[in-house]
Design a protein around this motif. Structure first.
Motif, short mmCIF file in Angstrom:
data_model
loop_
_atom_site.label_atom_id
_atom_site.label_comp_id
_atom_site.label_asym_id
_atom_site.label_seq_id
_atom_site.Cartn_x
_atom_site.Cartn_y
_atom_site.Cartn_z
N VAL A 91 -2.14 -0.31 -4.48
CA VAL A 91 -3.32 0.27 -5.13
C VAL A 91 -4.45 0.56 -4.14
CG1 VAL A 91 -2.83 -0.75 -7.38
CG2 VAL A 91 -4.22 -2.03 -5.72
N GLY A 92 -4.29 0.15 -2.88
CA GLY A 92 -5.35 0.41 -1.92
C GLY A 92 -4.95 -0.04 -0.54
N ARG A 93 -5.79 0.30 0.42
CA ARG A 93 -5.51 -0.07 1.81
C ARG A 93 -6.83 -0.18 2.56
NH1 ARG A 93 -3.73 4.86 0.78
NH2 ARG A 93 -1.55 4.21 0.78
N VAL A 94 -6.78 -0.82 3.70
CA VAL A 94 -7.95 -0.95 4.59
C VAL A 94 -7.61 -0.29 5.91
CG1 VAL A 94 -9.43 -2.56 5.86
CG2 VAL A 94 -8.74 -3.09 3.50
N LYS A 95 -8.50 0.54 6.39
CA LYS A 95 -8.27 1.22 7.67
C LYS A 95 -8.63 0.30 8.83
CE LYS A 95 -8.78 6.05 6.27
NZ LYS A 95 -9.50 7.33 6.53
N HIS A 96 -7.74 0.27 9.81
CA HIS A 96 -7.98 -0.46 11.05
C HIS A 96 -7.95 0.52 12.21
CE1 HIS A 96 -7.70 -4.55 9.39
NE2 HIS A 96 -6.78 -4.05 8.57
N ARG A 97 -8.29 0.05 13.36
CA ARG A 97 -8.26 0.89 14.56
C ARG A 97 -6.86 1.45 14.76
NH1 ARG A 97 -10.49 -1.99 19.73
NH2 ARG A 97 -12.30 -2.04 18.32
N SER A 98 -6.75 2.75 14.98
CA SER A 98 -5.46 3.40 15.10
C SER A 98 -5.14 3.74 16.56
CB SER A 98 -5.42 4.68 14.25
OG SER A 98 -6.40 5.60 14.69
N PHE A 99 -3.86 4.06 16.80
CA PHE A 99 -3.42 4.49 18.12
C PHE A 99 -2.43 5.63 17.94
CE2 PHE A 99 -0.23 1.55 16.65
CZ PHE A 99 0.95 2.10 17.08
N GLN A 100 -2.21 6.37 19.00
CA GLN A 100 -1.25 7.47 18.94
C GLN A 100 -0.26 7.33 20.07
OE1 GLN A 100 -2.92 11.33 18.38
NE2 GLN A 100 -1.06 12.43 18.86
N PHE A 101 1.04 7.43 19.72
CA PHE A 101 2.10 7.32 20.73
C PHE A 101 3.22 8.26 20.33
CE2 PHE A 101 6.02 5.43 22.43
CZ PHE A 101 5.67 5.32 23.78
N GLY A 102 3.59 9.12 21.24
CA GLY A 102 4.67 10.07 20.97
C GLY A 102 4.38 10.99 19.80
N GLY A 103 3.11 11.29 19.61
CA GLY A 103 2.73 12.18 18.53
C GLY A 103 2.62 11.51 17.17
N VAL A 104 2.87 10.19 17.12
CA VAL A 104 2.79 9.45 15.86
C VAL A 104 1.55 8.56 15.89
CG1 VAL A 104 3.92 7.76 14.38
CG2 VAL A 104 5.29 9.46 15.60
N VAL A 105 0.77 8.60 14.81
CA VAL A 105 -0.43 7.78 14.70
C VAL A 105 -0.10 6.53 13.91
CG1 VAL A 105 -2.80 7.66 13.83
CG2 VAL A 105 -1.93 9.80 14.80
N GLY A 106 -0.53 5.38 14.41
CA GLY A 106 -0.26 4.12 13.71
C GLY A 106 -1.40 3.13 13.89
N GLN A 107 -1.25 1.95 13.27
CA GLN A 107 -2.22 0.87 13.38
C GLN A 107 -1.52 -0.39 13.86
OE1 GLN A 107 -5.38 1.93 9.80
NE2 GLN A 107 -3.74 0.49 9.36
N THR A 108 -2.23 -1.20 14.63
CA THR A 108 -1.65 -2.46 15.10
C THR A 108 -1.71 -3.51 14.00
OG1 THR A 108 -3.79 -3.08 16.04
CG2 THR A 108 -2.23 -2.02 17.51
N VAL A 109 -2.59 -3.33 13.03
CA VAL A 109 -2.73 -4.25 11.90
C VAL A 109 -2.69 -3.45 10.62
CG1 VAL A 109 -4.22 -5.93 10.76
CG2 VAL A 109 -4.11 -5.88 13.26
N THR A 110 -2.02 -3.98 9.61
CA THR A 110 -1.95 -3.34 8.28
C THR A 110 -2.58 -4.23 7.25
OG1 THR A 110 0.13 -2.21 8.83
CG2 THR A 110 -0.41 -2.46 6.50
N THR A 111 -3.47 -3.69 6.43
CA THR A 111 -4.01 -4.39 5.28
C THR A 111 -3.78 -3.53 4.05
OG1 THR A 111 -5.72 -5.53 6.58
CG2 THR A 111 -6.05 -5.41 4.20
N ALA A 112 -3.08 -4.10 3.07
CA ALA A 112 -2.73 -3.35 1.86
C ALA A 112 -3.03 -4.18 0.63
CB ALA A 112 -1.25 -2.96 1.89
N ALA A 113 -3.42 -3.49 -0.45
CA ALA A 113 -3.73 -4.15 -1.71
C ALA A 113 -2.69 -3.76 -2.75
CB ALA A 113 -5.12 -3.75 -2.20
N PHE A 114 -2.22 -4.76 -3.50
CA PHE A 114 -1.20 -4.55 -4.52
C PHE A 114 -1.69 -5.12 -5.86
CE2 PHE A 114 0.98 -4.68 -0.49
CZ PHE A 114 2.00 -3.74 -0.61
N LYS A 115 -1.11 -4.58 -6.93
CA LYS A 115 -1.41 -5.07 -8.26
C LYS A 115 -0.10 -5.20 -9.01
CE LYS A 115 -5.13 -4.43 -11.59
NZ LYS A 115 -6.26 -3.55 -12.01
N LYS A 116 -0.07 -6.09 -10.00
CA LYS A 116 1.15 -6.24 -10.78
C LYS A 116 1.53 -4.93 -11.45
CE LYS A 116 1.72 -11.10 -11.93
NZ LYS A 116 1.86 -12.09 -13.03
N SER A 117 2.79 -4.57 -11.39
CA SER A 117 3.27 -3.32 -11.98
C SER A 117 3.15 -3.39 -13.50
CB SER A 117 4.72 -3.06 -11.59
OG SER A 117 4.83 -2.93 -10.19
#
Length: 232
Positions: free
Chosen positions: A206-232
Motif C-alpha cells: 500500500v505504500g513505500r518510502v524512497k531512499h537514496r538511489s543508485f544507477q548501475f548498468g542502466g538500472v536504477v535501484g536502492q540499497t535499502v527498501t522500505t515498504a508498507a503492507f496491509k491485510k488483503s
C-alpha cells in the motif's frame, strides 16, 4: 523457483541470524550505555529510522494506535515515535539483553514504552503478545533480514539457512496485525518485488518510502527498501 527463493539461494547462514550473537552484542551495549550514555548502533542508520517514523506520522493519525516494533534492539525506533506523541508502543526482541537495554534507555528519557522478550518464530509467543485486539501497526527494521540468515537447526557447520523461518515469520506478522493493520518493513537484503512475493497473498503493498538511489548498468535501484503492507 521463485525470485524470493532464488535470491535466498545466494545467501549463507550468518551469526546475524543467531540469538547468542545478539545477546553478546547487547551485553556490551548495556555496559557501554551505563558507562557513557551511548545507546549503541542504529540499524541501517538514523536516516532509515527517521523515514519510518515520518511514514507513520503521515499515515497513522491515531496517537493511541497500538504499535509493535519486532526485533526492537535498543528501542531507537519507538523512541522516535514516542517523541512524536504516540502513546501505545510495544517493542519485542528475542534477546533479553536487548529488552533490558531498551528499557533502561526509555526510562532515562522519561518515555513510557513497553518492552517484552518475544520469539517471533514461536506462535504461542506471537499470540500472547498480540492479544485479542492485536496491533494496528507492526514495524520491522532489519529483523526479517536477520531471520533470513538464521542457521538451520542441527547444522553443525552453521552454513545452511533455515528457509522455513521466513514462512513462519510471514505468518507471525499476519497474526500480529488487526483487521486493518499496517506492516512497515525496512530491508537491505530484499527488493520491493521480493518482499511483495514473500508476504502475498495475505498482505498487499500500500505504500513505500524512497531512499537514496543508485544507477548501475542502466538500472536504477536502492540499497535499502522500505515498504508498507496491509491485510488483503
Amino acid at each position: 523457483m521463485s525470485d524470493d527463493e532464488g535470491s535466498a539461494a545466494s545467501f549463507e547462514a550468518s551469526r546475524l541470524g543467531r540469538k547468542d550473537h545478539w545477546d553478546g552484542v547487547y551485553d556490551r551495549e548495556i555496559n557501554n550505555f551505563a558507562e557513557t550514555g551511548d545507546i549503541g548502533e542504529i540499524w541501517f542508520g538514523e536516516d532509515s529510522a527517521n523515514k519510518m517514523v515520518e511514514w507513520v506520522c503521515r499515515n497513522i493519525d491515531d496517537a493511541d494506535a497500538r504499535i509493535l516494533d519486532v526485533g526492537c534492539g535498543n528501542g531507537h525506533l519507538l523512541l522516535g515515535l514516542a517523541e512524536e506523541g504516540y502513546t501505545n508502543l510495544t517493542g519485542t526482541d528475542y534477546s533479553a539483553q536487548a529488552v533490558e537495554l531498551a528499557t533502561r534507555i526509555a526510562k532515562q528519557r522519561g518515555q513510557e514504552i513497553t518492552y517484552r522478550v518475544q520469539d517471533f518464530l514461536n506462535p504461542a509467543d506471537v499470540s500472547l503478545v498480540a492479544g485479542e485486539r492485536k496491533f494496528d501497526v507492526v514495524l520491522d527494521k532489519g529483523t526479517y533480514d536477520a531471520i533470513c540468515l538464521k542457521p538451520k537447526e542441527g547444522d553443525e557447520e552453521g552454513a545452511q539457512i533455515d528457509t522455513g523461518a521466513r514462512d513462519v515469520y510471514a505468518a507471525s506478522v499476519f497474526h500480529s496485525l488487526s483487521t486493518d493493520g499496517v506492516f512497515l518493513i525496512t530491508s537491505c537484503n530484499w527488493t520491493e518485488d521480493e518482499l511483495v512475493a514473500r508476504f502475498a497473498p495475505h498482505l498487499k503493498l500500500v505504500g513505500r518510502v524512497k531512499h537514496r538511489s543508485f544507477q548501475f548498468g542502466g538500472v536504477v535501484g536502492q540499497t535499502v527498501t522500505t515498504a508498507a503492507f496491509k491485510k488483503s
